[in-house]
Design an enzyme around this catalytic site. Structure first.
Site, PDB file in Angstrom:
ATOM      1  N   ARG A  21       2.378   0.481   4.170  1.00  0.00           N
ATOM      2  CA  ARG A  21       3.320  -0.847   3.639  1.00  0.00           C
ATOM      3  C   ARG A  21       3.814  -0.730   2.261  1.00  0.00           C
ATOM      4  O   ARG A  21       4.997  -1.388   1.987  1.00  0.00           O
ATOM      5  CB  ARG A  21       2.575  -2.019   4.162  1.00  0.00           C
ATOM      6  CG  ARG A  21       3.052  -3.146   3.586  1.00  0.00           C
ATOM      7  CD  ARG A  21       2.246  -4.581   3.772  1.00  0.00           C
ATOM      8  NE  ARG A  21       1.034  -4.308   2.972  1.00  0.00           N
ATOM      9  CZ  ARG A  21       0.774  -4.724   1.601  1.00  0.00           C
ATOM     10  NH1 ARG A  21       1.858  -4.928   0.952  1.00  0.00           N
ATOM     11  NH2 ARG A  21      -0.274  -4.518   1.054  1.00  0.00           N
ATOM     12  N   CYS A 159      -8.222  -8.350   4.656  1.00  0.00           N
ATOM     13  CA  CYS A 159      -8.829  -7.108   4.733  1.00  0.00           C
ATOM     14  C   CYS A 159      -9.939  -6.809   5.325  1.00  0.00           C
ATOM     15  O   CYS A 159     -10.399  -6.341   6.199  1.00  0.00           O
ATOM     16  CB  CYS A 159      -8.714  -6.293   3.406  1.00  0.00           C
ATOM     17  SG  CYS A 159      -6.874  -6.087   2.885  1.00  0.00           S
ATOM     18  N   ARG A 179     -10.860  -4.178   8.172  1.00  0.00           N
ATOM     19  CA  ARG A 179      -9.941  -3.561   8.945  1.00  0.00           C
ATOM     20  C   ARG A 179      -9.102  -2.623   7.964  1.00  0.00           C
ATOM     21  O   ARG A 179      -8.617  -1.428   8.192  1.00  0.00           O
ATOM     22  CB  ARG A 179      -8.824  -4.470   9.498  1.00  0.00           C
ATOM     23  CG  ARG A 179      -7.930  -5.448   8.432  1.00  0.00           C
ATOM     24  CD  ARG A 179      -7.000  -6.040   8.891  1.00  0.00           C
ATOM     25  NE  ARG A 179      -6.419  -6.412   7.684  1.00  0.00           N
ATOM     26  CZ  ARG A 179      -5.262  -5.938   6.882  1.00  0.00           C
ATOM     27  NH1 ARG A 179      -4.771  -4.699   7.517  1.00  0.00           N
ATOM     28  NH2 ARG A 179      -4.777  -6.581   5.896  1.00  0.00           N
ATOM     29  N   SER A 180      -8.913  -2.825   6.747  1.00  0.00           N
ATOM     30  CA  SER A 180      -8.164  -1.733   5.808  1.00  0.00           C
ATOM     31  C   SER A 180      -8.974  -2.232   4.455  1.00  0.00           C
ATOM     32  O   SER A 180      -9.322  -3.031   3.906  1.00  0.00           O
ATOM     33  CB  SER A 180      -6.810  -2.647   5.569  1.00  0.00           C
ATOM     34  OG  SER A 180      -6.204  -1.933   4.502  1.00  0.00           O
ATOM     35  N   LEU A 221      -7.642   6.239   0.896  1.00  0.00           N
ATOM     36  CA  LEU A 221      -7.567   6.576  -0.606  1.00  0.00           C
ATOM     37  C   LEU A 221      -5.935   6.667  -1.116  1.00  0.00           C
ATOM     38  O   LEU A 221      -5.117   7.200  -0.444  1.00  0.00           O
ATOM     39  CB  LEU A 221      -8.089   8.022  -1.285  1.00  0.00           C
ATOM     40  CG  LEU A 221      -9.632   7.895  -0.921  1.00  0.00           C
ATOM     41  CD1 LEU A 221     -10.114   9.540  -1.158  1.00  0.00           C
ATOM     42  CD2 LEU A 221     -10.267   7.268  -2.088  1.00  0.00           C
TER      43      LEU A 221
END
Length: 277
Positions: A21, A159, A179-180, A221
């Site tokens: 994103r 997140c 989730r992220s 990363l």
């Protein structure tokens, strides 16, 4: 903390390059888990110095149910400022979902207060869960964080999405599903925050410390962090510090910053890296 370096190394070596994103690009894996025995020390990363003040104040802010950055900025914490409106509003983010989950009748539900009572009264329940993922209030990706807030939505989607507590042998463990995960910048904060939260809940429910289990969805990363990753991977982990908590506090919502003391924290120097917005 070998577990954290192992995660970083695993993603660097086996991850897939992906767009994201922010337009920065990542190396990413899907599905990974770390486990920390909280009786062995407080899991604060030692291969770079971490800003514990920000971690504690952010967690207390969540527990207050607040969604305006005023408390954070008053205490010198600016990690949310990029996404807030000029008035400091972030919409119904973590604090609102933890403490004021909207109900169909127009009221709200205090997930955290219910959780603590449930752990005390029904420790073997499999329903010790808190979710911050409220699909009706997730932001529109085509709109700025500030405009999402003005539209009554979250500035950012959560997140660290859902966490569950588990009681066995009078020990409290916690598992987080994230989730992220921005491994270089965000994950050290997340580990320390949820480890501390587990310690706080254990204290107010009269339980001993078990494990913190950290489960990831998309663990990544950012490509503009890879040089910093190599610097960190070249460092040897140091002994874990100890977190002391004021034993007089028995109410989860009564903790103050002064109730926490980190002892014997040794860390390598801080490593700067850009944040992707």
């Amino acid at each position: 903390m070998k577990q954290y370096l192992d995660l970083m190394r695993h993603v660097r070596d086996t991850g897939t390059k992906k767009e994201d994103r922010t337009g920065t690009g990542t190396v990413s894996v899907f599905g990974y888990q770390m486990r920390f025995d909280l009786s062995e020390g407080f899991p604060l990363v030692t291969t770079k110095k971490c800003h514990l003040k920000s971690i504690i104040h952010e967690l207390l802010w969540f527990l207050k149910g607040e969604t305006n950055t005023q408390y954070l900025t008053d205490n010198g914490v600016r990690i949310w400022n990029e996404w807030a409106t000029e008035e400091g509003d972030l919409g119904p983010v973590y604090g609102a979902q933890w403490r004021s989950w909207p109900t169909p009748d127009g009221g709200s539900l205090d997930q955290f207060a219910l959780l603590v009572e449930q752990i005390k009264n029904k420790p073997d329940s499999r329903r010790h869960i808190i979710s911050a993922w409220n699909p009706a209030l997730l932001p529109d990706e085509g709109v700025s964080p500030q405009d999402n807030v003005r539209n009554g939505k979250m500035a950012l989607p959560p997140c660290h999405t859902l966490f569950q507590f588990y009681v066995a042998d009078n020990k409290l463990s916690c598992q987080l599903y994230q989730r992220s995960a921005d491994i270089f910048l965000g994950v050290p904060f997340n580990i320390a925050s949820y480890a501390l939260l587990t310690m706080m809940v254990a204290q107010v429910t009269g339980l001993e410390l078990g494990d913190f289990v950290h489960t990831f969805g998309d663990a990544h990363l950012y490509l503009n962090h890879l040089e910093q990753v190599e610097t960190q991977l070249a460092r040897e982990p140091l002994p874990l510090p100890t977190m002391k908590i004021n034993p007089e506090v028995k109410d989860i919502f009564s903790f103050k910053f002064e109730d926490f003391e980190l002892v014997d924290y040794q860390a390598h120097p801080h490593i700067s890296a850009p944040i992707s917005i």
